[in-house]
Design a protein around this motif. Structure first.
Motif, PDB file in Angstrom:
ATOM      1  N   TYR A 122       0.832  -1.206   0.000  1.00  0.00           N
ATOM      2  CA  TYR A 122       0.000   0.000   0.000  1.00  0.00           C
ATOM      3  C   TYR A 122       0.866   1.254   0.000  1.00  0.00           C
ATOM      4  O   TYR A 122       1.943   1.266   0.600  1.00  0.00           O
ATOM      5  CB  TYR A 122      -0.891   0.039   1.254  1.00  0.00           C
ATOM      6  CG  TYR A 122      -1.938  -1.040   1.265  1.00  0.00           C
ATOM      7  CD1 TYR A 122      -3.223  -0.792   0.808  1.00  0.00           C
ATOM      8  CD2 TYR A 122      -1.621  -2.323   1.721  1.00  0.00           C
ATOM      9  CE1 TYR A 122      -4.185  -1.789   0.802  1.00  0.00           C
ATOM     10  CE2 TYR A 122      -2.578  -3.327   1.712  1.00  0.00           C
ATOM     11  CZ  TYR A 122      -3.858  -3.063   1.252  1.00  0.00           C
ATOM     12  OH  TYR A 122      -4.798  -4.048   1.247  1.00  0.00           O
ATOM     13  N   ASN A 123       0.352   2.294  -0.667  1.00  0.00           N
ATOM     14  CA  ASN A 123       0.918   3.635  -0.483  1.00  0.00           C
ATOM     15  C   ASN A 123      -0.090   4.433   0.366  1.00  0.00           C
ATOM     16  O   ASN A 123      -1.105   3.893   0.819  1.00  0.00           O
ATOM     17  CB  ASN A 123       1.234   4.298  -1.830  1.00  0.00           C
ATOM     18  CG  ASN A 123      -0.007   4.486  -2.689  1.00  0.00           C
ATOM     19  OD1 ASN A 123      -1.121   4.603  -2.176  1.00  0.00           O
ATOM     20  ND2 ASN A 123       0.174   4.507  -3.995  1.00  0.00           N
ATOM     21  N   TYR A 124       0.193   5.715   0.561  1.00  0.00           N
ATOM     22  CA  TYR A 124      -0.672   6.498   1.452  1.00  0.00           C
ATOM     23  C   TYR A 124      -2.122   6.491   0.967  1.00  0.00           C
ATOM     24  O   TYR A 124      -3.054   6.268   1.745  1.00  0.00           O
ATOM     25  CB  TYR A 124      -0.154   7.946   1.555  1.00  0.00           C
ATOM     26  CG  TYR A 124      -0.973   8.792   2.488  1.00  0.00           C
ATOM     27  CD1 TYR A 124      -0.724   8.796   3.857  1.00  0.00           C
ATOM     28  CD2 TYR A 124      -2.029   9.564   2.016  1.00  0.00           C
ATOM     29  CE1 TYR A 124      -1.492   9.553   4.725  1.00  0.00           C
ATOM     30  CE2 TYR A 124      -2.806  10.330   2.883  1.00  0.00           C
ATOM     31  CZ  TYR A 124      -2.533  10.313   4.234  1.00  0.00           C
ATOM     32  OH  TYR A 124      -3.302  11.061   5.089  1.00  0.00           O
ATOM     33  N   PHE A 150       8.864   0.549   7.410  1.00  0.00           N
ATOM     34  CA  PHE A 150       8.376   1.159   6.175  1.00  0.00           C
ATOM     35  C   PHE A 150       9.506   1.161   5.142  1.00  0.00           C
ATOM     36  O   PHE A 150      10.553   1.768   5.390  1.00  0.00           O
ATOM     37  CB  PHE A 150       7.919   2.605   6.434  1.00  0.00           C
ATOM     38  CG  PHE A 150       6.723   2.700   7.346  1.00  0.00           C
ATOM     39  CD1 PHE A 150       5.449   2.856   6.815  1.00  0.00           C
ATOM     40  CD2 PHE A 150       6.869   2.609   8.728  1.00  0.00           C
ATOM     41  CE1 PHE A 150       4.338   2.928   7.652  1.00  0.00           C
ATOM     42  CE2 PHE A 150       5.764   2.681   9.572  1.00  0.00           C
ATOM     43  CZ  PHE A 150       4.497   2.839   9.031  1.00  0.00           C
ATOM     44  N   PRO A 151       9.304   0.514   4.000  1.00  0.00           N
ATOM     45  CA  PRO A 151      10.319   0.623   2.947  1.00  0.00           C
ATOM     46  C   PRO A 151      10.576   2.088   2.576  1.00  0.00           C
ATOM     47  O   PRO A 151      11.695   2.459   2.222  1.00  0.00           O
ATOM     48  CB  PRO A 151       9.693  -0.141   1.774  1.00  0.00           C
ATOM     49  CG  PRO A 151       8.707  -1.065   2.403  1.00  0.00           C
ATOM     50  CD  PRO A 151       8.184  -0.341   3.618  1.00  0.00           C
ATOM     51  N   TYR A 152       9.512   2.893   2.680  1.00  0.00           N
ATOM     52  CA  TYR A 152       9.625   4.311   2.324  1.00  0.00           C
ATOM     53  C   TYR A 152       8.560   5.086   3.083  1.00  0.00           C
ATOM     54  O   TYR A 152       7.425   4.628   3.197  1.00  0.00           O
ATOM     55  CB  TYR A 152       9.390   4.484   0.815  1.00  0.00           C
ATOM     56  CG  TYR A 152       9.283   5.909   0.339  1.00  0.00           C
ATOM     57  CD1 TYR A 152      10.417   6.713   0.211  1.00  0.00           C
ATOM     58  CD2 TYR A 152       8.046   6.450  -0.010  1.00  0.00           C
ATOM     59  CE1 TYR A 152      10.316   8.029  -0.240  1.00  0.00           C
ATOM     60  CE2 TYR A 152       7.936   7.762  -0.470  1.00  0.00           C
ATOM     61  CZ  TYR A 152       9.078   8.547  -0.578  1.00  0.00           C
ATOM     62  OH  TYR A 152       8.976   9.837  -1.027  1.00  0.00           O
ATOM     63  N   ILE A 153       8.948   6.254   3.579  1.00  0.00           N
ATOM     64  CA  ILE A 153       7.942   7.147   4.155  1.00  0.00           C
ATOM     65  C   ILE A 153       8.437   8.581   3.992  1.00  0.00           C
ATOM     66  O   ILE A 153       9.613   8.878   4.203  1.00  0.00           O
ATOM     67  CB  ILE A 153       7.606   6.771   5.627  1.00  0.00           C
ATOM     68  CG1 ILE A 153       6.420   7.583   6.154  1.00  0.00           C
ATOM     69  CG2 ILE A 153       8.813   6.869   6.537  1.00  0.00           C
ATOM     70  CD1 ILE A 153       5.754   6.988   7.407  1.00  0.00           C
ATOM     71  N   ASN A 182      13.425   2.356   4.670  1.00  0.00           N
ATOM     72  CA  ASN A 182      13.620   1.213   5.574  1.00  0.00           C
ATOM     73  C   ASN A 182      13.748   1.643   7.033  1.00  0.00           C
ATOM     74  O   ASN A 182      14.741   1.344   7.689  1.00  0.00           O
ATOM     75  CB  ASN A 182      14.839   0.391   5.142  1.00  0.00           C
ATOM     76  CG  ASN A 182      14.637  -0.170   3.748  1.00  0.00           C
ATOM     77  OD1 ASN A 182      13.575  -0.724   3.457  1.00  0.00           O
ATOM     78  ND2 ASN A 182      15.610   0.006   2.877  1.00  0.00           N
ATOM     79  N   VAL A 183      12.753   2.364   7.483  1.00  0.00           N
ATOM     80  CA  VAL A 183      12.745   2.818   8.868  1.00  0.00           C
ATOM     81  C   VAL A 183      11.616   2.133   9.637  1.00  0.00           C
ATOM     82  O   VAL A 183      10.536   1.876   9.089  1.00  0.00           O
ATOM     83  CB  VAL A 183      12.582   4.347   8.986  1.00  0.00           C
ATOM     84  CG1 VAL A 183      13.865   5.068   8.586  1.00  0.00           C
ATOM     85  CG2 VAL A 183      11.389   4.843   8.194  1.00  0.00           C
ATOM     86  N   THR A 184      11.906   1.834  10.899  1.00  0.00           N
ATOM     87  CA  THR A 184      10.895   1.227  11.760  1.00  0.00           C
ATOM     88  C   THR A 184      10.385   2.295  12.715  1.00  0.00           C
ATOM     89  O   THR A 184      11.178   3.020  13.331  1.00  0.00           O
ATOM     90  CB  THR A 184      11.498   0.048  12.542  1.00  0.00           C
ATOM     91  OG1 THR A 184      12.012  -0.892  11.596  1.00  0.00           O
ATOM     92  CG2 THR A 184      10.440  -0.643  13.398  1.00  0.00           C
ATOM     93  N   GLY A 185       9.079   2.382  12.797  1.00  0.00           N
ATOM     94  CA  GLY A 185       8.511   3.404  13.664  1.00  0.00           C
ATOM     95  C   GLY A 185       7.002   3.278  13.748  1.00  0.00           C
ATOM     96  O   GLY A 185       6.419   2.265  13.350  1.00  0.00           O
ATOM     97  N   THR A 186       6.399   4.328  14.276  1.00  0.00           N
ATOM     98  CA  THR A 186       4.956   4.305  14.564  1.00  0.00           C
ATOM     99  C   THR A 186       4.244   5.459  13.872  1.00  0.00           C
ATOM    100  O   THR A 186       4.679   6.615  13.976  1.00  0.00           O
ATOM    101  CB  THR A 186       4.715   4.407  16.090  1.00  0.00           C
ATOM    102  OG1 THR A 186       5.413   3.339  16.732  1.00  0.00           O
ATOM    103  CG2 THR A 186       3.229   4.316  16.424  1.00  0.00           C
ATOM    104  N   ILE A 187       3.172   5.120  13.187  1.00  0.00           N
ATOM    105  CA  ILE A 187       2.240   6.148  12.719  1.00  0.00           C
ATOM    106  C   ILE A 187       1.241   6.414  13.833  1.00  0.00           C
ATOM    107  O   ILE A 187       0.645   5.486  14.393  1.00  0.00           O
ATOM    108  CB  ILE A 187       1.521   5.706  11.434  1.00  0.00           C
ATOM    109  CG1 ILE A 187       2.473   5.872  10.244  1.00  0.00           C
ATOM    110  CG2 ILE A 187       0.229   6.499  11.221  1.00  0.00           C
ATOM    111  CD1 ILE A 187       1.889   5.458   8.919  1.00  0.00           C
ATOM    112  N   LEU A 222       3.812   7.122   1.798  1.00  0.00           N
ATOM    113  CA  LEU A 222       4.476   5.967   2.418  1.00  0.00           C
ATOM    114  C   LEU A 222       4.337   4.745   1.525  1.00  0.00           C
ATOM    115  O   LEU A 222       3.504   4.715   0.613  1.00  0.00           O
ATOM    116  CB  LEU A 222       3.867   5.687   3.806  1.00  0.00           C
ATOM    117  CG  LEU A 222       2.355   5.406   3.893  1.00  0.00           C
ATOM    118  CD1 LEU A 222       1.965   3.999   3.491  1.00  0.00           C
ATOM    119  CD2 LEU A 222       1.872   5.670   5.309  1.00  0.00           C
ATOM    120  N   ASP A 223       5.179   3.769   1.820  1.00  0.00           N
ATOM    121  CA  ASP A 223       5.023   2.412   1.292  1.00  0.00           C
ATOM    122  C   ASP A 223       4.970   1.482   2.492  1.00  0.00           C
ATOM    123  O   ASP A 223       5.781   1.627   3.408  1.00  0.00           O
ATOM    124  CB  ASP A 223       6.239   1.996   0.449  1.00  0.00           C
ATOM    125  CG  ASP A 223       6.130   2.476  -0.982  1.00  0.00           C
ATOM    126  OD1 ASP A 223       5.001   2.716  -1.439  1.00  0.00           O
ATOM    127  OD2 ASP A 223       7.184   2.599  -1.622  1.00  0.00           O
TER     128      ASP A 223
END
Ligand SMILES: [Zn+2]
Length: 245
Positions: A122-124, A150-153, A182-187, A222-223
């Motif tokens: 999915y993207n945004y 996220f591969p991309y955000i 490639n970042v790990t985090g929280t929306i 995002l991806d």
């Protein structure tokens, strides 16, 4: 009746009042956890109302999870697990103290009411369309939480504005945009129903912060693969103009 009987009746009445008061307090405390608490109105922010209306300390008495901005539209606010972070236009992310001033924010106590598991990439825009389809009560407000790699955000943060404050469209011309890979985090986000236009911004509104708390901002794109989305249905909406800070 003897005097002691009057005393006994008085004592029992007092105990009854105390226990009813305690019951009411516990009911309202549990209701608070399902309340979306908002400072100011979205259209005021859009029109340049960036002066502090409340403080981070006061805001944290209404929730541990949320989004917003700081005095002067100084970056993006992410409230996560009870800490209020500021993602600034120079790329710095920092935890903010209780005296920091807040012109606009939305917070709640996050409780996971349901989890939406989506499969695929999915993207945004495809994510928000798919999520809107899964909401059980489209007339409610929801807090939305996604923890993932996220591969991309792509996120943004505006620089602090100075009085006289320009409208947000003008202020955002100078926003910084950060593309993270490639970042790990929280929306940390919210869903606002269409009828609340003006007081809120209809649709989804996502902010993001990395697990290391070193990058974040307002999500532009995002991806994500196979997202697991936690939803907190917040049927009560408390709008506080809080203009006494
Ligand atoms: Zn935002």
């Amino acid at each position: 009746m003897a005097r002691w009987q009057y005393y006994l009746i008085g004592l029992l009445a007092a105990l009854l009042i105390i226990s009813v008061a305690a019951l009411i307090q516990s009911i309202s405390a549990s209701n608070d956890r399902d309340t979306l608490y908002q400072v100011s109105a979205y259209d005021l922010l859009v029109n340049g109302s960036y002066g502090g209306r409340t403080t981070v300390g006061e805001l944290k008495t209404h929730g541990d999870f949320g989004i917003g901005t700081y005095q002067g539209l100084d970056g993006e606010m992410i409230v996560l697990d009870g800490t209020a972070y500021q993602a600034r236009s120079d790329g710095l992310v920092q935890a903010m103290g209780d005296t920091s001033l807040v012109p606009f924010a939305e917070v709640t106590y996050f409780n996971t009411d349901s989890v939406v598991d989506l499969s695929g990439e999915y993207n945004y825009s495809t994510l928000t369309v798919a999520l809107a389809d899964k909401l059980s009560a489209k007339d409610d407000f929801y807090a939305v939480r996604i923890h993932a790699t996220f591969p991309y955000i792509k996120v943004r943060a505006p620089p602090a504005q100075h009085e006289p404050y320009p409208p947000i469209a003008e202020a955002l011309k100078n926003q910084s945009v950060f593309e993270l890979h490639n970042v790990t985090g929280t929306i940390v986000g919210y869903y606002t129903p269409a009828y609340a236009k003006g007081i809120g911004a209809p649709g989804f509104h996502f902010h993001f912060i990395t697990d290391d708390r070193k990058a974040g901002g307002h999500v532009l794109d995002l991806d994500i693969n196979n997202p697991g989305v936690m939803l907190d249905d917040t049927p009560r909406y408390d709008v506080d103009m809080a203009s006494t800070a």
